[in-house]
Design an enzyme around this catalytic site. Structure first.
Site, PDB file in Angstrom:
ATOM      1  N   PRO A   2       0.824  -1.228   0.000  1.00  0.00           N
ATOM      2  CA  PRO A   2       0.000   0.000   0.000  1.00  0.00           C
ATOM      3  C   PRO A   2       0.852   1.270   0.000  1.00  0.00           C
ATOM      4  CG  PRO A   2      -0.612  -1.498   1.789  1.00  0.00           C
ATOM      5  CD  PRO A   2       0.654  -2.011   1.213  1.00  0.00           C
ATOM      6  N   GLU A   3       0.543   2.171  -0.910  1.00  0.00           N
ATOM      7  CA  GLU A   3       1.174   3.486  -0.941  1.00  0.00           C
ATOM      8  C   GLU A   3       0.065   4.513  -0.671  1.00  0.00           C
ATOM      9  OE1 GLU A   3       3.667   4.031  -4.439  1.00  0.00           O
ATOM     10  OE2 GLU A   3       3.942   1.878  -4.634  1.00  0.00           O
TER      11      GLU A   3
END
Ligand SMILES: [Zn+2]
Length: 270
Positions: free
Chosen positions: A2-3
């Site tokens: 996840p960014e």
């Protein structure tokens, strides 16, 4: 992994689902994932109301009504979601907190366990927020120019959370491609026109991905358990050997900043 867009998607959905909700008993916690407040969780969460859910960099922050914050780092495989209390508990669920008198639960799952949980008082900076760099969706061009004026590889700089908070491997590669900047260029050597393009490209790629609820290339799911859909829009990431959509050159994968890095050697000359 996840960014920013994935964290932002989770935050928006959680905000819809739990703003104003009252927390109940802690039903389960894996204590070694709690970086700060492991002992206090059990006593301090019940009875608290969720004031807001927000994001800083790649992290999710749940603000509580006593000015404490529950902070989550999603690491490689972290997932937050709201579940019906009696529903099956997925493997690697490391935190369960009852909501609404026990009808629902907030759950944090993290198979690889690179994520983390902090319970922080108002001013406690143990989660390191003051060391985080600017928010890429908010940074103005002038500040961005100043950040780039360093003798450092541009990809390494964009990945550095202390410079810009929220970008990871996928969106760095995508933004550099859109701006026509080779990832191994020294940041200070990127010409002014390309700095401007990069500044715009970062915002665009993040906004487009948020609109698509993020990129699911491995395990990422939204808070509602859906896959993101931005993976179909990726122009270089994961496309090594396929043709560049702009010029037809095969996309290359190299190592830069210690990471797999995807680029078009024609559109992004060194
Ligand atoms: Zn190309």
């Amino acid at each position: 992994m996840p960014e920013l867009p994935e964290a932002e998607t989770i935050v928006r959905q959680l905000r819809e689902q739990i703003r104003g909700a009252k927390l109940g008993p802690l039903r389960h916690v894996r204590r070694d994932l709690v970086r700060v407040g492991a002992r206090a969780l059990k006593k301090r969460l019940p009875g608290r109301t969720v004031r807001d859910v927000r994001r800083r960099g790649k992290r999710v922050v749940i603000d509580l009504d006593d000015d404490t914050r529950l902070v989550f780092a999603l690491g490689m495989t972290g997932h937050l979601g709201i579940f019906a209390a009696g529903s099956d508990v997925a493997k690697h669920t490391h935190l369960r907190v009852a909501l609404d008198g026990g009808r629902r639960e907030l759950r944090f799952r993290d198979a690889r366990r690179f994520g983390g949980i902090w319970l922080l008082d108002g001013t406690d900076d143990s989660a390191g927020f003051t060391r985080l760099g600017v928010e890429p969706l908010e940074v103005d061009l002038r500040t961005f120019r100043r950040i780039l004026a360093r003798p450092r590889q541009v990809k390494a700089l964009l990945l550095d959370q202390a410079a810009i908070a929220g970008l990871g491997n996928i969106y760095c590669d995508e933004a550099l491609y859109r701006a026509g900047v080779h990832p191994c260029t020294r940041a200070a050597d990127v010409d002014p026109a390309r700095v401007k393009r990069l500044h715009r490209a970062i915002k665009r790629v993040l906004r487009e991905s948020i609109a698509a609820k993020g990129t699911t290339v491995a395990s990422y799911l939204t808070a509602r358990g859906e896959r993101g859909s931005f993976q179909s829009k990726l122009r270089v990431y994961g496309r090594q050997g396929e043709r560049c959509r702009a010029c037809g050159t095969p996309i290359e994968r190299i190592q830069a900043a210690g990471r797999s890095t995807h680029l078009c050697p024609t559109c992004q000359p060194l």
